[in-house]
Write an enzyme that holds these catalytic residues in place. Structure first.
Site, PDB file in Angstrom:
ATOM      1  N   LYS A 108      -1.721  -1.394  -3.873  1.00  0.00           N
ATOM      2  CA  LYS A 108      -2.721  -0.339  -3.781  1.00  0.00           C
ATOM      3  C   LYS A 108      -2.001   0.988  -3.922  1.00  0.00           C
ATOM      4  CE  LYS A 108      -6.030   1.932  -0.677  1.00  0.00           C
ATOM      5  NZ  LYS A 108      -6.597   1.967   0.692  1.00  0.00           N
TER       6      LYS A 108
ATOM      7  N   TYR B  96       0.848  -1.201   0.000  1.00  0.00           N
ATOM      8  CA  TYR B  96       0.000   0.000   0.000  1.00  0.00           C
ATOM      9  C   TYR B  96       0.878   1.244   0.000  1.00  0.00           C
ATOM     10  CZ  TYR B  96      -3.687   3.188   1.765  1.00  0.00           C
ATOM     11  OH  TYR B  96      -4.585   4.206   1.945  1.00  0.00           O
TER      12      TYR B  96
END
Length: 296
Positions: free
Chosen positions: A164, A135
């Protein structure tokens, strides 16, 4: 694991009575997300105020979420810790309670170099068999990882398997797609870029928006995947101002105010976060009315 579609983020409700997490209300929020047809639920992200929870509360939310969802959709647990040791502890706990995946963001005080970041993720991977979503959210975590470096980690760390990307730079998504030859799944974490990201090949969209606007994000995702450009564009512009508003107003505060406006849930974010002002609440009420998510 194969993961795609809308990954819904629950807020964390608090109770003044018990001075802690209200698990009964958390169940209500999870039901709202499931009714919104999300494809996975990601607990303990920014919208869930994970950074403001005690260790006990964090574990409470993680365990309750996995148990309550009960396999209906995959559960992703967010892990964002200053030290590798703490991150490993959280990752092991997520595995022990039956989570399907962890989403790891390298929270930082010192500026971490790539060698430090690589060992952080590798150490977490070695401690648990759970798939890892890398992420990248520099605005919150203070660490900015390039597409090339994140792909290096996907290639070199056994459980790192998807990304992400939340910088708001669409070019990074293009680079992830191009450099990986389309083989590494990536997810959009920037709400107001949803249409661009999905059109660029994102496997899904990570968002707390379904807490307030139901399956409208899912409709947008489906329209893009079905190649219905006009419908996708219309759905996106219908949601655009709302998506931008909840980000600029603060996800936790905006969603909690919205749920209260809808009469579904009461509660405020944890200090130092503040609830929306009366003016902002009026703006949100108008947006939800226009989106047909509240009675006029």
């Amino acid at each position: 694991m194969n993961l795609s579609g809308i990954i819904g983020y629950p807020i964390t409700p608090f109770s003044d009575l018990i001075k802690g997490v209200d698990l009964e209300k958390l169940g209500i929020v999870i039901d709202i997300l499931l009714d919104a047809k999300v494809d996975a639920i990601a607990a303990l992200g920014s919208a869930g105020e994970a950074a403001y929870l005690t260790k006990f509360e964090w574990e409470q939310v993680a365990k309750y979420t996995v148990k309550y969802v009960d396999g209906k959709v995959p559960v992703v647990i967010g892990v964002a810790e200053l030290t590798t040791e703490q991150a490993i502890e959280r990752a092991k706990y997520a595995h022990a309670i039956g989570a399907d995946m962890i989403m790891v963001s390298p929270f930082s005080y010192y500026k971490l170099n790539e060698a430090e970041l690589f060992q952080h993720y590798e150490s977490i991977s070695n401690a648990t068999p759970l798939p890892i979503m890398i992420y990248n959210n520099p605005a919150t975590c203070g660490v900015d990882m390039s597409p090339k470096f994140m792909l290096t980690m996907v290639d070199g760390i056994k459980n790192a398997c998807m990304i992400k990307e939340s910088t708001g730079d669409i070019q990074r998504m293009h680079k992830i797609h191009k450099l990986s030859k389309g083989k590494v799944p990536f997810f959009n974490g920037c709400n107001h870029m949803a249409l661009e990201a999905l059109t660029a090949g994102a496997s899904g969209w990570c968002t707390t928006a379904p807490c307030l606007i139901g399956d409208q994000p899912k409709q947008l995702f489906d329209a893009v995947k079905q190649g219905d450009k006009d419908k996708a564009q219309a759905l996106f512009y219908q949601q655009y101002e709302f998506l931008e508003f909840i980000v600029t107003s603060g996800l936790a505060a905006a969603v909690k105010s919205g749920l209260s406006i809808q009469g579904k849930l009461d509660g405020e974010p944890r200090k130092p976060l503040l609830p929306l002002t009366k003016s902002a609440q009026k703006t949100l009420r108008n947006m939800l009315t226009e989106l047909d998510c509240i009675k006029a």
